[in-house]
Design an enzyme around this catalytic site. Structure first.
Site, mmCIF file in Angstrom:
data_model
loop_
_atom_site.group_PDB
_atom_site.id
_atom_site.type_symbol
_atom_site.label_atom_id
_atom_site.label_comp_id
_atom_site.label_asym_id
_atom_site.label_seq_id
_atom_site.Cartn_x
_atom_site.Cartn_y
_atom_site.Cartn_z
ATOM 1 N N ASP A 10 40.209 33.641 40.792
ATOM 2 C CA ASP A 10 40.438 35.083 40.911
ATOM 3 C C ASP A 10 40.865 35.587 39.539
ATOM 4 O O ASP A 10 41.104 34.793 38.620
ATOM 5 C CB ASP A 10 41.513 35.367 41.967
ATOM 6 N N SER A 11 40.995 36.892 39.432
ATOM 7 C CA SER A 11 41.397 37.469 38.156
ATOM 8 C C SER A 11 42.875 37.257 37.851
ATOM 9 O O SER A 11 43.300 37.430 36.711
ATOM 10 C CB SER A 11 41.094 38.973 38.146
ATOM 11 N N CYS A 73 38.073 36.670 45.010
ATOM 12 C CA CYS A 73 38.130 37.925 44.264
ATOM 13 C C CYS A 73 37.108 38.872 44.875
ATOM 14 O O CYS A 73 35.907 38.574 44.873
ATOM 15 C CB CYS A 73 37.808 37.670 42.793
ATOM 16 N N THR A 75 36.165 41.764 43.809
ATOM 17 C CA THR A 75 35.316 42.365 42.784
ATOM 18 C C THR A 75 34.141 41.468 42.439
ATOM 19 O O THR A 75 32.988 41.904 42.425
ATOM 20 C CB THR A 75 36.142 42.658 41.518
ATOM 21 N N GLU A 152 50.753 42.430 40.452
ATOM 22 C CA GLU A 152 50.937 41.505 39.332
ATOM 23 C C GLU A 152 52.299 41.676 38.669
ATOM 24 O O GLU A 152 52.806 40.753 38.018
ATOM 25 C CB GLU A 152 49.832 41.715 38.287
ATOM 26 N N CYS A 186 40.653 43.301 48.493
ATOM 27 C CA CYS A 186 41.016 42.581 47.265
ATOM 28 C C CYS A 186 42.080 41.577 47.659
ATOM 29 O O CYS A 186 42.991 41.909 48.439
ATOM 30 C CB CYS A 186 41.549 43.562 46.215
ATOM 31 N N THR A 187 41.992 40.368 47.156
ATOM 32 C CA THR A 187 42.933 39.330 47.584
ATOM 33 C C THR A 187 44.356 39.557 47.075
ATOM 34 O O THR A 187 45.276 38.853 47.483
ATOM 35 C CB THR A 187 42.447 37.927 47.148
ATOM 36 N N HIS A 188 44.547 40.546 46.216
ATOM 37 C CA HIS A 188 45.907 40.927 45.827
ATOM 38 C C HIS A 188 46.606 41.722 46.944
ATOM 39 O O HIS A 188 47.827 41.693 47.066
ATOM 40 C CB HIS A 188 45.894 41.802 44.570
#
Length: 271
Positions: A10-11, A73, A75, A152, A186-188
């Site tokens: 992921d990012s 991710c 995206t 984040e 989104c996995t966040h």
């Protein structure tokens, strides 16, 4: 029996929601996680850049000889999954189709909300997948570029006025549309689940794309005979492209285990 690890990328931090679920339902599997923290967020990037980053992420994970790779991710799943699947000879799994299947099954009134990064929303991938599974479904989609930076930076808990204000602003149109199901695209976003759930209300089902993807991966590995039948707990290794300290602190809280000793920084541009 296949003892090779499962690669996940992921990012940044968000893909740990998928790692946590993979570890829960397949505790014997070894997991290799890469978080591209030096280039987070991916959501505002062009498709060409996203494909470039995704290829590098996959190339790094392939150095561990994985039996499968999970794109944790939203995206990348919406913009580069087909490219990555065509270029690799191992299973590559994304988060879109599993989440669409779950949402099509869960919604009662056929009104589904979707939140994601700008790139994910721009792709139209979720609408296409949902439409194929449940014709006539109404999707209210919202790009939420500020949510990844909030997560984040640890601003994701109930009572955080910034998080609550931003969530309310983004989700107001989804709530007004009467959606009874909301895809956290989104996995966040599961890190904001309590804040999002409080705003949307108890009557709205929240679909965690990382969780749904993990369940799908388990089924596919079982079908292909790729599960690890070895007894005991699998090993988990974490790699990032920026500071290990910041990642370790947040990851340890979220995963409820100390990962500090198992996090390494790598130069992703070398791949």
């Amino acid at each position: 029996m296949d003892t090779r690890p499962i690669g996940v990328f992921d990012s940044g931090l968000g893909g740990l929601t998928a790692v946590r679920e993979l570890a829960r339902i397949m505790p014997e599997e070894d997991l290799i996680y890469f978080g591209d923290t030096g280039r987070v967020p991916y959501g505002g990037r062009s498709k060409d850049i996203l494909v470039k980053y995704a290829r590098q992420d996959v190339a790094f994970l392939r150095t561990f000889n994985p039996k499968a790779i999970v794109i944790a991710c939203g995206t990348v799943s919406t913009t580069a999954l087909d490219v990555l699947q065509a270029e690799n000879d191992i299973p590559i799994f994304g988060v879109v189709k599993p989440a669409a299947r779950a949402s099509a099954h869960v919604t009662r009134n056929g009104r589904v909300g979707l939140i994601g990064t700008k790139a994910s929303i721009r792709s139209g991938a979720y609408e296409q997948a949902l439409g194929a599974l449940r014709p006539g479904v109404e999707v209210t989609a919202r790009a939420c570029p500020l949510l990844v930076p909030l997560v984040e930076n640890g601003r994701s808990r109930p009572g955080d006025i910034v998080a609550e204000t931003v969530v309310a602003e983004y989700l107001a149109p989804v709530k007004s549309a009467g959606a009874d199901t909301l895809i956290l695209g989104c996995t966040h976003y599961p890190l904001l689940r309590e804040v999002i759930g409080a705003y949307m209300g108890p009557g709205v089902a929240l679909v965690d794309v990382g969780e749904q993807c993990a369940r799908w991966v388990k089924k596919q590995l079982e079908w292909a005979g790729l599960r690890n039948g070895r007894p005991g707990a699998g090993r988990h290794h974490y790699y990032v492209s920026d500071s290990t300290e910041d990642f370790s602190a947040l990851a340890s809280v979220f995963l409820e285990e100390d990962v500090a000793a198992g996090v390494e920084q790598i130069d992703i541009t070398a791949y």
